[in-house]
Design a protein around this motif. Structure first.
Motif, PDB file in Angstrom:
ATOM      1  N   GLY A 168      -6.596  20.800 -18.516  1.00  0.00           N
ATOM      2  CA  GLY A 168      -5.159  20.882 -18.279  1.00  0.00           C
ATOM      3  C   GLY A 168      -4.778  22.156 -17.548  1.00  0.00           C
ATOM      4  N   LEU A 169      -5.395  23.274 -17.920  1.00  0.00           N
ATOM      5  CA  LEU A 169      -5.123  24.539 -17.238  1.00  0.00           C
ATOM      6  C   LEU A 169      -5.572  24.477 -15.783  1.00  0.00           C
ATOM      7  N   VAL A 170      -6.730  23.865 -15.536  1.00  0.00           N
ATOM      8  CA  VAL A 170      -7.239  23.747 -14.162  1.00  0.00           C
ATOM      9  C   VAL A 170      -6.336  22.855 -13.323  1.00  0.00           C
ATOM     10  N   PHE A 171      -5.905  21.730 -13.873  1.00  0.00           N
ATOM     11  CA  PHE A 171      -5.144  20.748 -13.097  1.00  0.00           C
ATOM     12  C   PHE A 171      -3.695  21.181 -12.848  1.00  0.00           C
ATOM     13  N   PHE A 172      -3.054  21.778 -13.865  1.00  0.00           N
ATOM     14  CA  PHE A 172      -1.611  22.015 -13.786  1.00  0.00           C
ATOM     15  C   PHE A 172      -1.230  23.491 -13.741  1.00  0.00           C
ATOM     16  N   GLY A 173      -2.193  24.382 -13.948  1.00  0.00           N
ATOM     17  CA  GLY A 173      -1.901  25.802 -13.892  1.00  0.00           C
ATOM     18  C   GLY A 173      -1.211  26.293 -15.150  1.00  0.00           C
ATOM     19  N   ALA A 174      -0.987  27.611 -15.183  1.00  0.00           N
ATOM     20  CA  ALA A 174      -0.376  28.227 -16.360  1.00  0.00           C
ATOM     21  C   ALA A 174       1.138  28.102 -16.370  1.00  0.00           C
ATOM     22  N   GLU A 175       1.737  27.781 -15.233  1.00  0.00           N
ATOM     23  CA  GLU A 175       3.190  27.639 -15.167  1.00  0.00           C
ATOM     24  C   GLU A 175       3.609  26.257 -15.663  1.00  0.00           C
ATOM     25  N   GLY A 176       4.730  26.231 -16.346  1.00  0.00           N
ATOM     26  CA  GLY A 176       5.209  24.970 -16.906  1.00  0.00           C
ATOM     27  C   GLY A 176       5.838  24.064 -15.860  1.00  0.00           C
ATOM     28  N   LEU A 177       5.960  22.798 -16.210  1.00  0.00           N
ATOM     29  CA  LEU A 177       6.584  21.802 -15.341  1.00  0.00           C
ATOM     30  C   LEU A 177       7.659  21.060 -16.122  1.00  0.00           C
ATOM     31  N   ARG A 178       8.574  20.505 -15.381  1.00  0.00           N
ATOM     32  CA  ARG A 178       9.640  19.710 -15.980  1.00  0.00           C
ATOM     33  C   ARG A 178       9.868  18.479 -15.115  1.00  0.00           C
ATOM     34  N   GLY A 179      10.048  17.328 -15.750  1.00  0.00           N
ATOM     35  CA  GLY A 179      10.207  16.089 -15.013  1.00  0.00           C
ATOM     36  C   GLY A 179      11.650  15.627 -14.947  1.00  0.00           C
ATOM     37  N   PRO A 180      11.939  14.679 -14.064  1.00  0.00           N
ATOM     38  CA  PRO A 180      13.297  14.137 -13.968  1.00  0.00           C
ATOM     39  C   PRO A 180      13.637  13.270 -15.166  1.00  0.00           C
ATOM     40  N   PRO A 181      14.896  13.239 -15.569  1.00  0.00           N
ATOM     41  CA  PRO A 181      15.285  12.405 -16.717  1.00  0.00           C
ATOM     42  C   PRO A 181      15.160  10.926 -16.400  1.00  0.00           C
ATOM     43  N   LEU A 182      14.980  10.137 -17.444  1.00  0.00           N
ATOM     44  CA  LEU A 182      14.892   8.687 -17.262  1.00  0.00           C
ATOM     45  C   LEU A 182      16.237   8.091 -16.891  1.00  0.00           C
ATOM     46  N   PHE A 250      -8.007   4.053 -29.488  1.00  0.00           N
ATOM     47  CA  PHE A 250      -7.841   5.202 -28.597  1.00  0.00           C
ATOM     48  C   PHE A 250      -6.934   4.861 -27.424  1.00  0.00           C
ATOM     49  N   LEU A 251      -7.033   3.636 -26.929  1.00  0.00           N
ATOM     50  CA  LEU A 251      -6.154   3.218 -25.841  1.00  0.00           C
ATOM     51  C   LEU A 251      -4.692   3.266 -26.272  1.00  0.00           C
ATOM     52  N   LEU A 252      -4.401   2.717 -27.454  1.00  0.00           N
ATOM     53  CA  LEU A 252      -3.027   2.746 -27.958  1.00  0.00           C
ATOM     54  C   LEU A 252      -2.568   4.174 -28.218  1.00  0.00           C
ATOM     55  N   ALA A 253      -3.439   5.000 -28.797  1.00  0.00           N
ATOM     56  CA  ALA A 253      -3.063   6.386 -29.097  1.00  0.00           C
ATOM     57  C   ALA A 253      -2.769   7.164 -27.820  1.00  0.00           C
ATOM     58  N   SER A 254      -3.573   6.962 -26.781  1.00  0.00           N
ATOM     59  CA  SER A 254      -3.343   7.679 -25.522  1.00  0.00           C
ATOM     60  C   SER A 254      -2.050   7.240 -24.865  1.00  0.00           C
ATOM     61  N   VAL A 255      -1.758   5.944 -24.915  1.00  0.00           N
ATOM     62  CA  VAL A 255      -0.499   5.449 -24.320  1.00  0.00           C
ATOM     63  C   VAL A 255       0.697   5.979 -25.101  1.00  0.00           C
ATOM     64  N   ILE A 256       0.609   5.975 -26.438  1.00  0.00           N
ATOM     65  CA  ILE A 256       1.702   6.497 -27.251  1.00  0.00           C
ATOM     66  C   ILE A 256       1.902   7.991 -26.984  1.00  0.00           C
ATOM     67  N   GLY A 257       0.792   8.736 -26.876  1.00  0.00           N
ATOM     68  CA  GLY A 257       0.899  10.151 -26.568  1.00  0.00           C
ATOM     69  C   GLY A 257       1.522  10.393 -25.203  1.00  0.00           C
ATOM     70  N   ALA A 258       1.118   9.616 -24.209  1.00  0.00           N
ATOM     71  CA  ALA A 258       1.678   9.771 -22.865  1.00  0.00           C
ATOM     72  C   ALA A 258       3.164   9.441 -22.843  1.00  0.00           C
ATOM     73  N   ILE A 259       3.561   8.378 -23.549  1.00  0.00           N
ATOM     74  CA  ILE A 259       4.981   8.031 -23.621  1.00  0.00           C
ATOM     75  C   ILE A 259       5.771   9.157 -24.277  1.00  0.00           C
ATOM     76  N   SER A 260       5.221   9.731 -25.345  1.00  0.00           N
ATOM     77  CA  SER A 260       5.891  10.844 -26.018  1.00  0.00           C
ATOM     78  C   SER A 260       6.070  12.017 -25.061  1.00  0.00           C
ATOM     79  N   GLY A 261       5.039  12.333 -24.292  1.00  0.00           N
ATOM     80  CA  GLY A 261       5.147  13.426 -23.335  1.00  0.00           C
ATOM     81  C   GLY A 261       6.177  13.165 -22.259  1.00  0.00           C
ATOM     82  N   ILE A 262       6.218  11.924 -21.768  1.00  0.00           N
ATOM     83  CA  ILE A 262       7.198  11.572 -20.737  1.00  0.00           C
ATOM     84  C   ILE A 262       8.617  11.652 -21.286  1.00  0.00           C
ATOM     85  N   LEU A 263       8.794  11.348 -22.571  1.00  0.00           N
ATOM     86  CA  LEU A 263      10.122  11.461 -23.176  1.00  0.00           C
ATOM     87  C   LEU A 263      10.535  12.916 -23.385  1.00  0.00           C
ATOM     88  N   ILE A 264       9.550  13.806 -23.567  1.00  0.00           N
ATOM     89  CA  ILE A 264       9.860  15.207 -23.846  1.00  0.00           C
ATOM     90  C   ILE A 264      10.069  16.016 -22.579  1.00  0.00           C
TER      91      ILE A 264
END
Length: 346
Positions: A168-182, A250-264
């Motif tokens: 994650g550090l390699v891909f996205f760097g140390a700076e934070g990101l913010r996404g557009p609202p749904l 694991f597939l369900l857990a990863s999708v649920i985790g990704a959805i949670s991240g997209i909501l946050i």
């Protein structure tokens, strides 16, 4: 504190609690089926959130390349484990899952950002990327250890967490990101203002819980997961592939985790290591639920969210300490209620 502040804190706590409920349910699901305490659940949150933010900004997320590499490694694992009974149909199916699927996802992640697709396309692509990572992660790291002790699985889980956090550090760097609202919509009810994002959190959480209930109660694969969670040996004896159950979990857990991240991520800035702390709060809810009860886990998650909100108002410097302290009385009560076990003699 007046009534308005009380309502604001309750609103904030329920919103956060809804996210923790999803994470807690995913943790309970994975532990029940595979006996893995899924510490990397936080990385699924981070990868989903930051992949979505990167795609929305027109970039190509490194997680797409990671999914491709993991797919190649998983394909090698699959060929090695079935080397004595290789069949053309089995190899073809493995190639579709571990090679073709991530290759298509990587191609989409490379080509689509330049066209500036809408929010829905970015969300769907983010979920596909993280789902591939979750699926391949089980095949590489946990399926070979499926018959080992819970302690070994826990050590492997910690190692996977550290590795994914480094990626994650390699891909996205140390700076934070913010996404557009749904959604930019907003509704005002009395002193409370509900944004489209908060409404999406409530709606998606309820929809996911309902979908999981239907999946476990009325589908063949859902019933297979339930059977594996109750008795792995019994499930194998009646013909259920426990490896497939682990992959589905694991597939369900990863999708649920990704959805949670997209909501946050539209609500707050996320960093490469933020998901770990969020995932721990879902873990607190899962522990309160005993890692077996879905309704109790969901209720505990709401309690955790509300306690966190009030703690941030009264003692913001200690809110994390207060939240994680909730786990102590539960552990004490469970240890007192557990039957005494005699020490093993040499």
């Amino acid at each position: 504190m007046n009534t308005t502040i009380l309502l604001f804190l309750l609103q904030d706590g329920i919103t956060n609690g809804a996210i923790y409920a999803l994470l807690g349910l995913a943790l309970v699901l994975v532990f029940a089926v595979t006996r893995v305490i899924l510490i990397p659940q936080g990385e699924f949150i981070t990868f989903g959130a930051l992949t979505y933010a990167t795609l929305s900004a027109g970039g190509v997320p490194g997680t797409a390349g990671l999914a491709m590499v993991m797919g190649i490694v998983a394909f090698g694992f699959e060929l090695f484990s079935t080397r004595r009974s290789l069949r053309a149909a089995r190899v073809f199916r493995a190639a579709l899952i571990y090679l073709v699927f991530p290759a298509v996802v990587l191609a989409l992640a490379t080509l689509l950002p330049a066209t500036r697709p809408g929010v829905a396309v970015n969300i769907a692509l983010s979920l596909l990327i993280v789902a591939a990572i979750g699926l391949f992660l089980y095949r590489i790291a946990f399926q070979p250890l499926a018959h080992t002790s819970v302690l070994v699985l826990l050590i492997a889980s910690v190692g996977v967490h550290l590795a994914l956090q480094g990626f994650g550090l390699v891909f996205f760097g140390a700076e934070g990101l913010r996404g557009p609202p749904l959604s930019d919509a907003a509704v005002t009810i009395g002193p409370l203002r509900f944004t489209g994002q908060s409404i999406a959190v409530y709606a998606i959480t309820i929809a996911l819980m309902a979908a999981l209930w239907l999946f476990f109660g009325y589908t063949r694969y859902g019933k297979a997961l339930r059977a594996t969670a109750v008795n792995r040996l019994g499930a194998r004896l009646v013909g259920i592939r426990t490896s497939l159950s682990g992959q589905l979990a694991f597939l369900l857990a990863s999708v649920i985790g990704a959805i949670s991240g997209i909501l946050i991520v539209p609500i707050t800035t996320l960093y490469y290591d933020t998901g770990f702390l969020i995932g721990l709060k879902g873990f607190v809810a899962a522990i309160i639920g005993g890692l077996i009860s879905y309704p109790l886990t969901a209720f505990a998650a709401i309690v955790v969210g509300v306690v966190e909100a009030f703690s941030s108002f009264y003692a913001s410097n200690y809110k994390e300490v207060i939240v994680f302290t909730l786990i102590l009385p539960v552990l004490v009560l469970r240890s007192l209620a557990a039957p005494a076990v005699d020490e093993e003699k040499d």
